[in-house]
Scaffold this active site. Structure first.
Site, PDB file in Angstrom:
ATOM      1  N   ASP A   5       0.884  -1.161  -0.026  1.00 36.01           N
ATOM      2  CA  ASP A   5      -0.130  -0.144  -0.173  1.00 36.01           C
ATOM      3  C   ASP A   5       0.885   1.418   0.011  1.00 36.01           C
ATOM      4  O   ASP A   5       2.161   1.455   0.386  1.00 36.01           O
ATOM      5  CB  ASP A   5      -0.753   0.040   1.272  1.00 36.01           C
ATOM      6  CG  ASP A   5      -2.043  -1.034   1.207  1.00 36.01           C
ATOM      7  OD1 ASP A   5      -1.970  -1.909   0.401  1.00 36.01           O
ATOM      8  OD2 ASP A   5      -2.971  -0.935   2.184  1.00 36.01           O
ATOM      9  N   HIS A  12       3.722  -2.393   3.403  1.00 33.75           N
ATOM     10  CA  HIS A  12       3.394  -0.898   2.593  1.00 33.75           C
ATOM     11  C   HIS A  12       4.986  -0.695   2.028  1.00 33.75           C
ATOM     12  O   HIS A  12       6.006  -0.825   3.069  1.00 33.75           O
ATOM     13  CB  HIS A  12       3.378   0.136   3.638  1.00 33.75           C
ATOM     14  CG  HIS A  12       2.142   0.226   4.260  1.00 33.75           C
ATOM     15  ND1 HIS A  12       1.784  -0.755   5.450  1.00 33.75           N
ATOM     16  CD2 HIS A  12       1.087   0.959   4.282  1.00 33.75           C
ATOM     17  CE1 HIS A  12       0.604  -0.708   5.675  1.00 33.75           C
ATOM     18  NE2 HIS A  12      -0.202   0.266   5.084  1.00 33.75           N
TER      19      HIS A  12
END
Length: 264
Positions: free
Chosen positions: A75, A220
């Site tokens: 992400d 992430h």
């Protein structure tokens, strides 16, 4: 013919010819800046054309009902560490799913990293434009968050995204309705590495290593420590016999718009 009539006939003939031939308009010279020739790499062009075809990304047809599949998802990018992550995944022949933020895509110089995500065969998904909790926004604001990111990704890559991840997992019936209208499935997760909180590569790799068959792992790519954790993560899961797939490959099809998924 009488002699005096000849000049009159010639005058009439010249008049007809003059009227039938359009007069040329004076041309205005416009100075233009010299342009450099555009060189297109055939391999890049072929990849781009493939990405524009229906059903992108092309599934490698894994049977995740039988295999030990796991979907790694990243992400908040693309960021400064994304290219190194893409290099690591390419070296291992691993594909993942990237949920990108529109503002980060806009800051991606020339869209090079965003396009490479697509060209390397990874799945790309919508993570909103500015990363707000969508369930706290009015419907029109949710639409704008999704639409702006959809537009810039499609313009840069030719890809129409089919999956999204609500920031912070913030969703409700209204968000689900909007994602359905936009043709996006909501992809959550069942393994949270907490890599945003604990920036220690060994800790992140250990948490990812706890994945079960059918898991969707949350990571992430904006954190250096997360990218540092990837080799050990792949080694741990690989030794357990896991097959690394995209979200769509995990389900064997494009997930249904508006529906929420957390694991297979």
């Amino acid at each position: 013919m009488r002699v005096w009539a000849l000049p009159l006939a010639l005058v009439a003939l010249v008049s007809c010819v003059t009227q039938s031939v359009p007069r040329r308009q004076p041309q205005t010279r416009v100075q233009t800046m010299p342009s450099r020739p555009v060189v297109v790499d055939p391999a890049v062009l072929a990849k781009r054309l493939r990405s524009m075809q229906p059903g992108w990304p092309a599934s490698r047809k894994f049977d995740c009902a039988r295999l030990r599949c796991v979907a790694l998802t990243f992400d908040d990018g693309p960021g400064e560490h994304t290219v190194r992550l893409l290099d690591l995944l390419r070296q291992r022949g691993v594909r993942a799913t990237f949920f990108v933020i529109g503002q980060m895509v806009a800051a991606d110089k020339g869209g090079l990293t965003t396009r490479r995500i697509v060209d390397d065969g990874h799945e790309i998904g919508n993570h909103s434009w500015s990363h707000p909790p969508l369930a706290e926004l009015p419907d029109e604001a949710v639409k704008k968050e999704l639409k702006h990111t959809e537009n810039i990704v499609q313009r840069l890559t030719g890809v129409r995204m089919r999956v999204m991840r609500p920031p912070y997992g913030s969703t409700d019936d209204d968000v689900a309705a909007e994602t359905r209208r936009e043709g996006l499935a909501q992809i959550l997760w069942n393994v949270d590495t907490l890599d945003w909180q604990d920036r220690v590569a060994t800790t992140v790799a250990k948490r990812a290593g706890a994945a079960q068959p059918g898991s969707i792992v949350l990571l992430h790519d904006i954190h250096r420590s997360t990218v540092d954790a990837v080799p050990a993560m792949l080694d741990t899961l690989g030794k357990k016999g896991y097959t690394f797939v995209t979200v769509s490959e995990l389900y064997g099809r494009t997930p249904a718009p508006g529906r929420t998924y957390t694991a297979r």
